[in-house]
Write an enzyme that holds these catalytic residues in place. Structure first.
Site, mmCIF file in Angstrom:
data_model
loop_
_atom_site.group_PDB
_atom_site.id
_atom_site.type_symbol
_atom_site.label_atom_id
_atom_site.label_comp_id
_atom_site.label_asym_id
_atom_site.label_seq_id
_atom_site.Cartn_x
_atom_site.Cartn_y
_atom_site.Cartn_z
ATOM 1 C CB CYS A 178 -0.927 0.001 1.206
ATOM 2 S SG CYS A 178 -1.768 -1.570 1.468
ATOM 3 C CG HIS A 313 -2.383 4.243 5.191
ATOM 4 N ND1 HIS A 313 -2.144 4.090 3.838
ATOM 5 C CD2 HIS A 313 -2.546 2.981 5.686
ATOM 6 C CE1 HIS A 313 -2.155 2.791 3.529
ATOM 7 N NE2 HIS A 313 -2.412 2.107 4.627
ATOM 8 C CG HIS A 353 -6.662 0.333 1.236
ATOM 9 N ND1 HIS A 353 -5.705 0.862 0.393
ATOM 10 C CD2 HIS A 353 -5.970 -0.186 2.295
ATOM 11 C CE1 HIS A 353 -4.511 0.666 0.904
ATOM 12 N NE2 HIS A 353 -4.647 0.046 2.051
#
Length: 445
Positions: A178, A313, A353
């Site tokens: 990520c 995040h 995400h």
């Protein structure tokens, strides 16, 4: 050591594709400013075992999977002949190659360049991407055998762009889960500073070739139980997977001014690090994140209290969000003279995400916020998590569209990405406030 030097790296172009049919910068900004939900049901044209996926909660130890995610409407759309690719080879190509290629083309156009004639400069291409299991196994023989090596190679997400557009500088794919996209931006900027290339494309792509990530997080009971991603919220129930592509164009400021390119932002500083040993690899580390953020601020050469917007995040998980908030609080949470603190948000609340591309979708959100002089809201932020003391933290969640006043003509922001592989990335940006004529032109571009 400062990254700024006498000739900073600047962002001069960008392009995006996001869930909800978003494929323009104007469309992306409108969706964010209006706090739209860009999630939708699982695609029905990818051959996924949806009945099995949606019934996983019936198996002991597995969590519920809702019919929801952030999926690209145009993941299967591609004009191979436009890029000089045969239709048979195009089918064998990972969709991440296809979508990244067309977004790269638009990023160059946004810079004011003709993508079909880029000249003889040494041009780099740094892309974040992760394997998402597209297509049959390599040992399966079919009519696409012979194209599978390049079609499934992760490195070809960048290599395909370089090949089709004639970029002869470094061409690299970064896979640190990520954190991949911000890591790609960091490496591209470093390459320009080190004269490895004259300028560069940097970004990331995520198109899911299988629903494997949903299976994995169902088993870990870390998926959102209600099909929404709620970063930093008391109501957060887990993360939700999405897709997207974001690409920016980087060069030295002197080059941008010489060629008359618009400057969206100076990349004041960027850094990457790793959690190291101790906790399991997938568990975030407040200590490592704080070290990273402090190193980035030092490289940027500014005081942390200048930063008014933080794109976090923010995965909406019970473990990750409080650990991230603690690191942000330690660096950016010092009391300010006016009693306010930086606004915090995460685009994952809109679109889920997007994994390897998550950081770039957040970065482009910040760039558009700087361009428009407004900070868009983060969805589901009305009930902030009680696992941090917000009054003491100095941080505030962005719950509504707010005007963003510049400081001496500049808006400062930060972006974070943290990977399940333990790699962390952080960037600090300075965005010059455009005059009204420039803003009007950009809005309608």
């Amino acid at each position: 050591m400062s990254d700024n030097h006498d000739d900073p790296i600047v962002i001069v172009g960008m392009a995006v594709e996001a869930p909800g049919g978003v494929d323009t910068l104007a469309g992306y900004w409108t969706a964010l400013a209006e706090s739209r939900d860009l999630l939708g049901p699982f695609p029905r044209d990818r051959g996924w075992p949806l009945e099995r996926l949606l019934s996983l909660a019936e198996t002991e130890g597995w969590g519920a999977v809702r019919d929801s995610g952030g999926f690209l409407d145009g993941a299967a759309d591609f004009d191979p002949q436009f890029f000089g690719i045969t239709p048979r080879e195009a089918v064998a190509m990972d969709p991440q190659q296809r979508v990244a290629l067309r977004v790269a083309w638009r990023a160059l156009e946004n810079t004011g360049l003709d993508p079909s004639d880029l000249g003889a400069d040494e041009i780099g291409c740094y892309m974040g991407a992760s394997s998402t299991e597209y297509g049959p196994h390599g040992a399966d023989v079919n009519e696409y055998t012979g194209y599978r090596a390049s079609g499934s190679a992760l490195g070809a997400v960048a290599g395909r762009i370089s090949n089709c557009l004639g970029l002869n500088g470094p061409s690299v794919v970064v896979d640190v889960a990520c954190a991949s996209s911000l890591a790609a931006v960091h490496l591209a900027a470093s390459a320009i500073r080190n004269d490895e290339c004259e300028w560069a494309l940097a970004g990331a792509a995520c198109v899911m070739g299988s629903p494997g990530a949903f299976f994995e997080f169902s088993k870990n009971n870390a998926l959102s139980a209600d099909g929404q991603c709620k970063p930093y919220s008391e109501d957060a129930q887990g993360t939700l997977w999405g897709e997207g592509v974001g690409i920016v164009v980087l060069e030295r400021e002197s080059r941008a001014r010489r060629l008359g390119h618009r400057i969206y932002a100076r990349l004041l500083g960027s850094r990457i690090n790793h959690n190291g040993k101790g906790a399991p690899i997938a568990v975030p580390s407040t200590e490592a994140q704080e070290r990273l953020i402090r190193a980035t601020i030092a490289a940027a050469g500014i005081a942390p209290e200048l930063v008014d917007l933080i794109e976090g995040h923010g995965t909406g998980t019970a473990v990750g969000d409080p650990l991230e908030l603690a690191a942000l609080q330690h660096v950016y949470g010092a009391p300010r003279a006016d009693g306010t603190g930086p606004l915090l948000g995460s685009v994952k609340s809109n679109l889920g995400h997007a994994q390897a591309a998550a950081g770039l979708l957040g970065l482009i959100k910040v760039l558009l916020s700087g361009l428009h002089g407004q900070i868009p809201p983060t969805r589901h932020a009305d009930h902030p998590t009680t696992r941090v003391d917000w009054d003491a933290s100095g941080l505030r969640l962005a719950t509504e569209l707010r005007d963003w006043a510049p400081r001496d003509g500049v808006r400062y922001a930060a972006v974070s990405s943290f990977g399940v592989s333990g790699t962390n990335a952080h960037a600090v940006l300075a965005m010059p406030a455009p005059d009204e004529a420039v803003l009007e032109r950009e809005i309608h571009a």
